[in-house]
Design a protein around this motif. Structure first.
Motif, short mmCIF file in Angstrom:
data_model
loop_
_atom_site.label_atom_id
_atom_site.label_comp_id
_atom_site.label_asym_id
_atom_site.label_seq_id
_atom_site.Cartn_x
_atom_site.Cartn_y
_atom_site.Cartn_z
N LEU A 22 -38.03 25.54 61.48
CA LEU A 22 -36.72 25.60 61.90
C LEU A 22 -36.29 23.90 61.63
CD1 LEU A 22 -33.67 26.38 62.62
CD2 LEU A 22 -34.58 25.97 65.30
N THR A 23 -36.97 23.05 61.73
CA THR A 23 -36.90 21.56 61.83
C THR A 23 -36.83 21.39 60.40
OG1 THR A 23 -37.91 21.02 63.71
CG2 THR A 23 -37.66 19.30 62.32
N ARG A 24 -37.71 21.85 59.74
CA ARG A 24 -37.45 21.69 58.16
C ARG A 24 -36.26 22.03 57.56
NH1 ARG A 24 -43.32 22.42 58.55
NH2 ARG A 24 -43.17 24.45 58.07
N ARG A 25 -36.05 23.56 58.08
CA ARG A 25 -34.67 24.00 57.48
C ARG A 25 -33.62 23.38 57.71
NH1 ARG A 25 -31.18 28.88 59.04
NH2 ARG A 25 -30.36 29.24 57.20
N VAL A 26 -33.55 22.87 59.06
CA VAL A 26 -32.29 21.88 59.38
C VAL A 26 -32.40 20.83 58.64
CG1 VAL A 26 -31.28 20.55 61.39
CG2 VAL A 26 -32.43 23.03 61.93
N HIS A 27 -33.36 19.89 58.56
CA HIS A 27 -33.13 18.82 57.62
C HIS A 27 -33.10 19.06 56.15
CE1 HIS A 27 -36.31 16.29 60.40
NE2 HIS A 27 -35.06 16.50 60.75
N ARG A 28 -33.28 20.10 55.43
CA ARG A 28 -33.07 20.64 54.28
C ARG A 28 -31.25 20.86 54.00
NH1 ARG A 28 -36.93 24.03 53.94
NH2 ARG A 28 -35.62 25.76 54.30
N ILE A 29 -30.88 21.56 55.22
CA ILE A 29 -29.54 21.98 55.00
C ILE A 29 -28.79 20.83 55.16
CG2 ILE A 29 -27.82 23.28 56.30
CD1 ILE A 29 -29.90 25.54 56.35
N GLN A 30 -29.14 19.93 56.28
CA GLN A 30 -28.25 18.58 56.36
C GLN A 30 -28.19 17.81 55.17
OE1 GLN A 30 -29.84 16.99 60.09
NE2 GLN A 30 -28.30 18.16 61.22
N LYS A 31 -29.24 17.59 54.73
CA LYS A 31 -29.59 16.61 53.40
C LYS A 31 -28.47 17.13 52.35
CE LYS A 31 -32.69 14.77 50.02
NZ LYS A 31 -34.03 14.64 49.63
N ARG A 32 -28.55 18.46 52.08
CA ARG A 32 -27.60 19.17 51.18
C ARG A 32 -26.37 18.89 51.41
NH1 ARG A 32 -25.82 24.08 51.58
NH2 ARG A 32 -27.72 25.00 52.64
N HIS A 33 -25.90 19.21 52.85
CA HIS A 33 -24.57 18.88 53.22
C HIS A 33 -24.15 17.31 52.98
CE1 HIS A 33 -22.71 22.55 54.64
NE2 HIS A 33 -24.17 22.81 54.84
N LEU A 34 -25.08 16.43 53.25
CA LEU A 34 -24.89 15.01 52.96
C LEU A 34 -24.35 14.74 51.66
CD1 LEU A 34 -27.73 13.32 55.41
CD2 LEU A 34 -24.89 13.29 55.86
N GLU A 35 -25.55 15.19 50.75
CA GLU A 35 -25.25 15.19 49.31
C GLU A 35 -23.88 15.82 48.86
OE1 GLU A 35 -28.80 16.85 47.90
OE2 GLU A 35 -29.83 14.97 48.37
N GLN A 36 -23.43 17.04 49.18
CA GLN A 36 -22.30 17.46 49.09
C GLN A 36 -21.08 16.75 49.33
OE1 GLN A 36 -22.44 21.30 50.89
NE2 GLN A 36 -23.84 22.25 49.20
N ASN A 37 -21.00 15.86 50.37
CA ASN A 37 -20.01 15.23 50.72
C ASN A 37 -20.11 13.81 50.29
OD1 ASN A 37 -18.48 16.71 52.63
ND2 ASN A 37 -20.29 17.32 53.57
#
Length: 149
Positions: A17-32
């Motif tokens: 779950l931690t790896r998934r959270v980091h991956r999704i947050q990184k994607r959202h940071l990049e998208q913004n």
């Protein structure tokens, strides 16, 4: 035949779950397109919770990283105008780090990206399940009460 290890299974689930959270947050940071890495985002959030500008060593301790890692993060954030180094008025050898106005603006934008990431991660859960998860996470986090610099 081996017996199941429920704690081992939970530990693996938490890591996944931690790896998934980091991956999704990184994607959202990049998208913004906020121009910060997840590690820089964490440093900005930590600074925002400090009552006064912390020393570099305090940040390293709070982030649980080596001081050199904080120096690298601060270098990048300072170059983009999000933080500034300032001398400690009581000890010229000490450098303190403070958020700039641009850093505070970035923090607000980061909050939106984090909320979007959380919505994506929590989408499969009902409102009641989210409340239960929140209580469980608070219980697990309880041992880590030191949230200020």
């Amino acid at each position: 035949m081996t017996t199941p290890d429920p704690d081992g299974l939970l530990a693996e689930q938490l890591l996944r779950l931690t790896r998934r959270v980091h991956r999704i947050q990184k994607r959202h940071l990049e998208q913004n397109d906020l121009g910060v890495t997840p590690a820089q985002s964490r440093l900005l959030r930590t600074l925002a919770h400090c009552a006064s500008p912390p020393r570099m060593a305090d940040l390293a301790e709070r982030l649980e990283v080596v001081p050199r890692a904080v120096t690298t993060l601060v270098d990048g954030l300072e170059a983009s105008g999000k933080v500034r180094r300032m001398p400690d008025p009581a000890n010229r050898r000490v450098t303190r780090i403070e958020l700039t106005a641009e850093g505070r603006t970035t923090l607000r934008e980061l909050g939106g990206a984090r909320r979007s990431a959380a919505e994506e991660i929590l989408a499969p859960l009902t409102e009641k399940e989210r409340q239960v998860l929140g209580v469980l996470l608070d219980t697990l986090i309880e041992g880590d009460r030191d949230t200020r610099c």
